[in-house]
Design a protein around this motif. Sequence first.
Motif, PDB file in Angstrom:
ATOM      1  N   TRP A   7       0.823  -1.208   0.000  1.00 60.15           N
ATOM      2  CA  TRP A   7       0.000   0.000   0.000  1.00 60.15           C
ATOM      3  C   TRP A   7       0.863   1.267   0.000  1.00 60.15           C
ATOM      4  O   TRP A   7       0.437   2.294  -0.515  1.00 60.15           O
ATOM      5  CB  TRP A   7      -1.041  -0.014   1.115  1.00 60.15           C
ATOM      6  N   ASP A  65       1.732   1.760  -3.499  1.00 59.09           N
ATOM      7  CA  ASP A  65       0.522   2.074  -4.261  1.00 59.09           C
ATOM      8  C   ASP A  65      -0.015   3.471  -3.952  1.00 59.09           C
ATOM      9  O   ASP A  65      -1.048   3.866  -4.480  1.00 59.09           O
ATOM     10  CB  ASP A  65      -0.568   1.035  -3.960  1.00 59.09           C
ATOM     11  N   ILE A  67      -8.200  -1.107  -2.142  1.00 59.87           N
ATOM     12  CA  ILE A  67      -7.265  -2.129  -2.626  1.00 59.87           C
ATOM     13  C   ILE A  67      -7.824  -3.517  -2.340  1.00 59.87           C
ATOM     14  O   ILE A  67      -7.846  -4.401  -3.213  1.00 59.87           O
ATOM     15  CB  ILE A  67      -5.879  -1.966  -1.956  1.00 59.87           C
TER      16      ILE A  67
END
Length: 281
Positions: A103, A106, A118
Amino acid sequence: MRADELWIDNPLEGYRILNREKIEGILTGSLVGIPDVDAAVALARLVHDEFETFGTGGNPYADDRMDDEDSARALLALRQVLRRLGIEFNPPFRDFRTFRQFWIRDGASNSYQARRDILSRLFDDIHESLVQLELSTIESTLSSPISPRGTTGWPRVDEELAELRRHFSQARTEQDFRNVGNDCVIVLECLSATVYNPSRHLQEGGVEPPVSNTKQRLDRYVEVELEGAANAELRKLARATIEFAQAVKHRGTGSRRDAGIAADSVIQLVNIMRRILPDLV
């Protein structure tokens, strides 16, 4: 099988621990008496919830949560059982630690919602596929929606409806049929949690009713979403179905007839609530 069945209660200590023996049984396909599809439904929900808790500030190392090793084993077990069912699942992480790394890469470091998104992208199709697969294995005499869609698109509600259908199809004794009533209560509470949005449905100055107060929450949902004179008959039908579902859900005589009436009324109510939304009209 529900996700809660993958925990072990420890009432003396006041917390739960993960049932690692069941996780290993799912991984190896040796869980006695539990078909892969049922195990996968429960494990997918457990893994989704636990990774979401980890990603949104929860403590994964509390007594009733997974630790990092547990997260890796549970995710591996899920991948393996889905592979046996012919469902592709290749998450870009293998445990809590690598989920955090993902994450960050991302761009979701500063947003809990981005991390939820996600996980939704990874798991929502899995939940839907599993519910469809579970329903296809159940020979049920309960009512079905007229919509060409086999499910509502609300994953938690669909999972509980599938559990309700499975239990009804397998019920043989008075106790079995009484337990169908318990399933009806769970479905209604799940529906209540899904459709009621405090920002839209809570009256000004009011206090949000608990999820278990399904009649009050669902009635308010109908009042807001079906406002106006043109919808008076629809409101009447929806409210009558709410009243009936509430009335029959606790009929505990243990007969197939009463269990079927309770289950059919709850299924009808779920589909009315879903059809109220414009995207499924």
